[in-house]
Design a protein around this motif. Structure first.
Motif, PDB file in Angstrom:
ATOM      1  N   ASN A  72       1.052  -1.283   0.408  1.00 36.20           N
ATOM      2  CA  ASN A  72       0.280  -0.374  -0.294  1.00 36.20           C
ATOM      3  C   ASN A  72       1.060   1.084   0.167  1.00 36.20           C
ATOM      4  O   ASN A  72       0.638   2.655   1.112  1.00 36.20           O
ATOM      5  N   SER A  73       1.914   1.244  -0.682  1.00 35.39           N
ATOM      6  CA  SER A  73       3.089   2.174  -1.091  1.00 35.39           C
ATOM      7  C   SER A  73       3.314   2.290  -2.154  1.00 35.39           C
ATOM      8  O   SER A  73       3.929   1.485  -2.483  1.00 35.39           O
ATOM      9  N   ARG A 128      -0.409   6.662  -7.146  1.00 33.32           N
ATOM     10  CA  ARG A 128      -0.062   6.278  -5.054  1.00 33.32           C
ATOM     11  C   ARG A 128       1.563   7.439  -4.547  1.00 33.32           C
ATOM     12  O   ARG A 128       1.712   7.360  -3.774  1.00 33.32           O
TER      13      ARG A 128
END
Length: 694
Positions: free
Chosen positions: A473-474, A535
């Protein structure tokens, strides 16, 4: 001219007889529904990788994945009765017939054989602690071999075990001279074998065994008797008296085939009753230096803090109970995860693929301190860190530990983006030839664009880096290599929709222009780069790449359309191919290709599916196992998944080729075309990446 020694001839004859008999014996020797084409025994890295190619462990010598003998032998004496658990029945110890094997079970970190006779059950277990959440343990080149005996008839029985390993485990060819040494730690007796020459990291290639560093067998002090001796003498003395030769053989250096020097151990279980008695040895291989990195020798990961072989063996011994429990827990957890997704046979297939995929890699540390996981392209050309190997392998690491996934991409990104060596606007095919990670070897190498895979490898890298970002998630990992990734994305913008005449990962099929499946991969990669941009806070770029990906999908559907399916190539009507690259649309929830595209393709595959699987495309009836599982994972129902997988399971039980799991075989006969022991079977884990049902 090929020369066969009497020993090799005996091995060949026994192996041939086994192929005839094992199909009948197999039903009584396996509980699992799938029959492994080969059984993993030692699964550490591409050099320390030992297998049994027969269902009955006592009907052949174990071999390296290449098929060259890596002889391990085990006997047992039960109340004086002599039986063979492992090893080929060569003439001088025919007095020890094979013990009745009742079962064999393969799980991710354990292969367990069960034997029973004369009122005694013996389990012989090979444990490879390839625990993905513990890189130090996973990188440790040590395998536990454990014999567990118990009475099955209520009586007590005298049980003594014999084990030996030959110098074949430390040579590439048996004419190489070896030396032997007796060592010790505070708690272990240690016997060591290695070549005299010790030519470390001077050659590279595919069908090679290691011939530098040292092979070790260790047992706890006071638990065993042990000796360095010729194979015939060591085995003969045990079978005659239950003992070993009184003194070590000092005739070294000598060729590995000169009286076949072995390190031999006896393990006395004493009087065995209903309570199980366990004895063990540790097999280990210290290559000292793992790889080269652009000309500089680098250490294996487990040595990064200054550890040496004897210290590693001490730690492995001290952690035995804990690691065996952790391995059993990991095996059960992985099995249940796979079973929940795809059923019992799928769980067994994942269990078999796991040790093979792990053992096709080497975990090491770059000069800058970064952790890297280098694959060896086994049974192809021996390339190191091949991008179209890490791409199909990725699901196994995405499903177990993203740090391992990053360790496969980091060396490629470091080489292509930071070394100054890679000048092309697309991603490299590889970064060397194992174990020499010294720059691309394939095709035009670093010199020319001839025989490169520009769309293939660029798209592969972007897709996997985005997979990493989604798991974490990065986009932090991608940020360090952003300029390189963006350059590859721009290349795909200009070249990806309608690829020129070039190779793709299925290069054995030759060059192909306007490749529809390759185009689909490029489109997926552009959508993935859009996600990376999002992102990373690059909103405008994210919108631009997403819009292009969606535009390309519409174009693709027109260019590839062939009525009830989509073509192999845009300019080739009435052709077809598996569009396995579209699987990421479902796995990553890209919402890119309309559902009708997948439905149409899956429906068509049923029309062309053969007894043992779906052919790769219309040009041949061969297929790739990894791509078949990806196609199966495109289905949004369990029934759809099973309809593709069942022929694969059937092929495993039917194939006449006893080699580590192939990923390239004929769908009409189940015969393997080529390829064995390759990392790409990690792609079988794709089903584990699908979103859970809501």
């Amino acid at each position: 001219m090929t020369f066969f020694s009497p020993r090799r001839l005996a091995t060949a004859l026994a192996f041939a007889l086994t192929l005839v008999s094992c199909a009948t014996a197999n039903n009584a020797a396996r509980a699992d529904e799938l029959r492994p084409p080969a059984y993993p025994l030692v699964a550490c890295d591409p050099y320390f990788s030992v297998w049994s190619f027969t269902d009955q462990l006592a009907e052949s010598f174990p071999v390296h994945w290449t098929g060259q003998i890596n002889a391990l032998t085990s006997f047992v004496r039960i109340d004086g009765q002599k039986l063979r658990l492992m090893g080929n029945p060569v003439e001088y110890y025919r007095s020890a017939r094979s013990m009745r094997q009742t079962n064999v079970e393969v799980r991710a970190t354990n292969t367990t054989y069960t034997f029973e006779e004369f009122g005694v059950e013996i389990k012989l277990q090979f444990t490879n602690p390839n625990l993905p959440d513990d890189l130090m343990i996973m990188s440790r080149p040590a395998t536990y071999v454990t014999w567990t005996a118990r009475s099955t008839d209520g009586a007590n029985h005298e049980v003594k075990v014999y084990f030996d390993a030959t110098a074949e485990l430390c040579v590439n060819t048996v004419d190489q001279k070896v030396v032997a040494k007796r060592e010790a730690t505070d708690n272990l007796d240690v016997l060591r074998l290695g070549t005299e020459a010790q030519e470390t990291l001077v050659k590279s290639g595919d069908y090679m065994r290691v011939d530098y560093g040292y092979f070790y067998v260790a047992a706890e002090k006071g638990v065993s008797k042990n000796v360095i001796a010729g194979a015939e003498k060591a085995r003969g003395v045990f079978l005659k008296s239950g003992d070993l030769p009184k003194a070590d053989d000092a005739r070294f250096p000598r060729r590995a085939d000169d009286d076949w020097p072995v390190v031999a151990f006896t393990l006395d279980c004493g009087l065995v009753g209903k309570d199980a008695v366990a004895k063990r040895v540790i097999l280990a291989y210290d290559d000292v230096w793992a790889l080269t990195w652009l000309g500089e020798k680098i250490r294996p990961y487990w040595r990064k803090d200054g550890q040496n072989a004897l210290g590693m063996l001490e730690e492995a011994n001290a952690q035995y109970d804990d690691l065996c429990k952790r391995c059993a827990d990991f095996d059960a957890s992985l099995y249940e995860r796979a079973k929940a997704k795809g059923g019992v046979k799928y769980a067994e297939l994942c269990s078999l693929a796991y040790p093979q995929a792990i053992a096709a890699h080497k975990l090491a540390v770059m000069p800058n301190g970064k952790t890297i996981l280098i694959s060896k392209e086994n049974s192809s050309n021996g390339c190191a860190g091949t991008v179209d190997i890490l791409y199909p392998t990725a699901p196994i690491f995405a499903a177990t530990n993203v740090e391992l996934l990053k360790a496969t991409t980091t060396p490629v990104l470091e080489y292509a983006g930071k070394s100054g060596r890679w000048k092309h606007p697309f991603a490299p095919h590889d970064i060397g030839q194992y174990p020499l990670v010294d720059g691309q070897r394939y095709g035009g190498g670093e010199r020319t664009e001839e025989n490169q895979m520009p769309v293939e490898e660029s798209a592969n890298m972007i897709i996997i880096v985005d997979l990493i970002a989604r798991i974490e998630n990065s986009a932090d990992y991608a940020a360090e290599y952003w300029d390189t990734l963006q350059k590859w994305a721009e290349y795909l913008l200009s070249k990806g929709l309608d690829p020129e005449n070039q190779l793709c990962t299925d290069d054995f099929a030759g060059h192909l222009a306007h490749n529809a499946n390759l185009s689909a991969k490029a489109i997926v990669a552009l959508a993935c780069f859009s996600d990376l941009c999002q992102r990373a806070g690059k909103e405008d770029a994210a919108k631009e790449y997403r819009a292009k990906a969606e535009e390309f999908v519409k174009e693709w559907m027109k260019l590839a359309d062939n009525g009830d399916h989509y073509r192999l190539a845009f300019d080739r009507p009435d052709t077809w191919s598996m569009k396995y690259n579209i699987v990421w649309d479902r796995i990553m929830d890209l919402k890119l290709f309309p559902k009708e595209v997948v439905d149409k393709e899956l429906a068509y595959y049923k029309k062309v599916q053969n007894k043992f699987g779906i052919p790769l495309d219309n040009r041949s009836d061969y297929t790739k196992t990894d791509w078949e599982v990806w196609v199966a994972s495109m289905a949004d129902t369990r029934e759809g998944f099973d309809s593709v997988m069942e022929p694969i399971y059937r092929s495993l039980n039917a194939t006449p080729d006893r080699v580590p799991l192939t990923d390239w075989y004929y769908t009409s006969t189940a015969k393997h075309q080529a390829f064995r022991a390759r990392a790409v079977v990690g792609g079988i884990f794709m089903k584990l990446l699908e979103p859970d049902e809501k």
